[in-house]
Write a protein that holds these residues in place. Sequence first.
Motif, short mmCIF file in Angstrom:
data_model
loop_
_atom_site.label_atom_id
_atom_site.label_comp_id
_atom_site.label_asym_id
_atom_site.label_seq_id
_atom_site.Cartn_x
_atom_site.Cartn_y
_atom_site.Cartn_z
N GLY A 49 0.46 -1.05 -0.03
CA GLY A 49 -0.04 -0.04 0.26
C GLY A 49 1.16 1.01 0.20
O GLY A 49 0.91 2.60 -0.84
N GLU A 50 2.02 1.02 1.24
CA GLU A 50 2.98 2.40 0.67
C GLU A 50 3.33 2.54 -0.25
O GLU A 50 3.86 3.67 -1.04
CB GLU A 50 3.72 1.91 1.84
N VAL A 51 3.53 1.67 -1.69
CA VAL A 51 4.24 2.13 -3.01
C VAL A 51 3.34 1.79 -3.23
O VAL A 51 3.68 3.03 -4.64
CB VAL A 51 4.73 -0.13 -3.37
N LEU A 52 2.18 1.50 -3.58
CA LEU A 52 1.66 1.89 -4.47
C LEU A 52 0.60 3.38 -3.72
O LEU A 52 1.02 4.90 -5.12
CB LEU A 52 0.12 1.54 -4.42
N ARG A 53 0.50 4.06 -3.10
CA ARG A 53 0.84 5.34 -2.64
C ARG A 53 1.82 6.40 -3.08
O ARG A 53 1.43 7.83 -2.88
CB ARG A 53 -0.24 5.82 -0.80
N LEU A 54 2.78 6.11 -3.16
CA LEU A 54 3.95 6.36 -3.09
C LEU A 54 4.48 6.71 -4.75
O LEU A 54 4.52 7.76 -4.90
CB LEU A 54 5.53 6.18 -2.24
N CYS A 55 3.97 5.92 -5.23
CA CYS A 55 4.05 5.70 -6.78
C CYS A 55 2.56 7.00 -6.98
O CYS A 55 3.18 7.76 -8.27
CB CYS A 55 3.71 4.40 -7.23
N SER A 56 1.91 7.09 -6.37
CA SER A 56 0.86 7.85 -7.52
C SER A 56 1.34 8.77 -6.72
O SER A 56 1.06 10.02 -7.21
CB SER A 56 -0.29 7.83 -6.15
N LEU A 57 1.86 10.08 -5.49
CA LEU A 57 2.13 10.98 -4.97
C LEU A 57 3.53 11.35 -5.95
O LEU A 57 3.39 12.58 -6.36
CB LEU A 57 2.55 10.93 -3.32
N LEU A 58 4.01 10.36 -6.05
CA LEU A 58 4.72 11.02 -6.74
C LEU A 58 5.37 11.35 -8.84
O LEU A 58 5.56 11.15 -9.50
CB LEU A 58 6.32 10.01 -6.71
N GLU A 59 3.84 10.54 -9.29
CA GLU A 59 3.19 10.74 -10.13
C GLU A 59 4.63 9.66 -11.32
O GLU A 59 4.63 9.66 -12.58
CB GLU A 59 3.27 11.72 -11.28
N SER A 60 4.96 8.33 -10.03
CA SER A 60 5.64 7.21 -11.12
C SER A 60 4.71 6.55 -12.18
O SER A 60 3.68 5.87 -11.80
CB SER A 60 6.62 6.32 -10.44
N ASP A 61 5.45 6.15 -13.52
CA ASP A 61 4.88 5.56 -14.19
C ASP A 61 5.27 3.90 -14.33
O ASP A 61 6.10 3.94 -13.28
CB ASP A 61 5.21 6.13 -16.05
N LYS A 62 4.82 3.28 -15.02
CA LYS A 62 5.27 1.78 -14.82
C LYS A 62 6.67 1.31 -15.15
O LYS A 62 6.67 0.81 -13.72
CB LYS A 62 4.49 1.07 -15.42
N PRO A 63 7.37 2.07 -16.44
CA PRO A 63 8.51 1.57 -15.72
C PRO A 63 9.09 1.98 -15.38
O PRO A 63 10.05 1.45 -14.21
CB PRO A 63 9.68 2.23 -17.33
N THR A 64 9.52 3.32 -14.42
CA THR A 64 9.83 4.02 -13.30
C THR A 64 9.75 3.72 -12.01
O THR A 64 10.93 2.74 -11.06
CB THR A 64 9.53 5.52 -12.95
N ARG A 65 8.23 2.48 -12.07
CA ARG A 65 7.76 2.09 -10.92
C ARG A 65 8.93 0.46 -10.76
O ARG A 65 9.31 0.10 -9.93
CB ARG A 65 6.69 1.56 -10.58
N GLU A 66 8.84 -0.10 -11.41
CA GLU A 66 8.81 -1.57 -11.71
C GLU A 66 11.25 -1.15 -11.94
O GLU A 66 11.50 -1.98 -11.15
CB GLU A 66 9.28 -1.63 -13.12
N LYS A 67 11.47 0.05 -12.07
CA LYS A 67 12.76 0.06 -12.28
C LYS A 67 13.29 0.27 -10.27
O LYS A 67 13.93 -0.19 -9.72
CB LYS A 67 13.41 1.13 -12.74
N ILE A 68 12.20 1.25 -9.75
CA ILE A 68 12.33 1.52 -8.18
C ILE A 68 12.04 -0.07 -7.40
O ILE A 68 13.19 -0.63 -6.64
CB ILE A 68 11.97 2.09 -7.83
N PHE A 69 11.48 -0.20 -7.98
CA PHE A 69 10.67 -1.43 -6.63
C PHE A 69 11.27 -3.31 -7.07
O PHE A 69 10.35 -4.33 -6.96
CB PHE A 69 9.67 -1.51 -6.28
N HIS A 70 11.35 -3.30 -8.96
CA HIS A 70 11.39 -4.14 -8.71
C HIS A 70 10.32 -5.16 -8.89
O HIS A 70 10.09 -6.30 -8.60
CB HIS A 70 12.48 -5.47 -8.47
N ILE A 71 9.49 -4.55 -9.13
CA ILE A 71 8.02 -5.37 -9.63
C ILE A 71 6.91 -5.00 -10.73
O ILE A 71 7.98 -4.38 -11.66
CB ILE A 71 7.01 -5.12 -8.44
#
Length: 71
Positions: A49-71
């Motif tokens: 939930g923290e990952v999802l909320r943080l990515c939303s706040l930071l307006e991270s796109d999918k490739p960036t989320r995958e790079k940071i969190f390896h998901i």
Amino acid sequence: MIRTSIDTTTLRKIIKKSGYKTEYLAKMLEIQRSSFNRKVAGDTEFRIGEVLRLCSLLESDKPTREKIFHI
């Protein structure tokens, strides 16, 4: 919890680029600032939930989320 390493360097860059203060991000994740800092440093794990909320706040796109969190 996400039980994987995170790309702390990229995460820190995105946080800095966002202009948000760590205090604000921690508050939005409903955690203490010290806990947030430990998570960003990779010392403790983010909950999904923290990952999802943080990515939303930071307006991270999918490739960036995958790079940071390896998901």
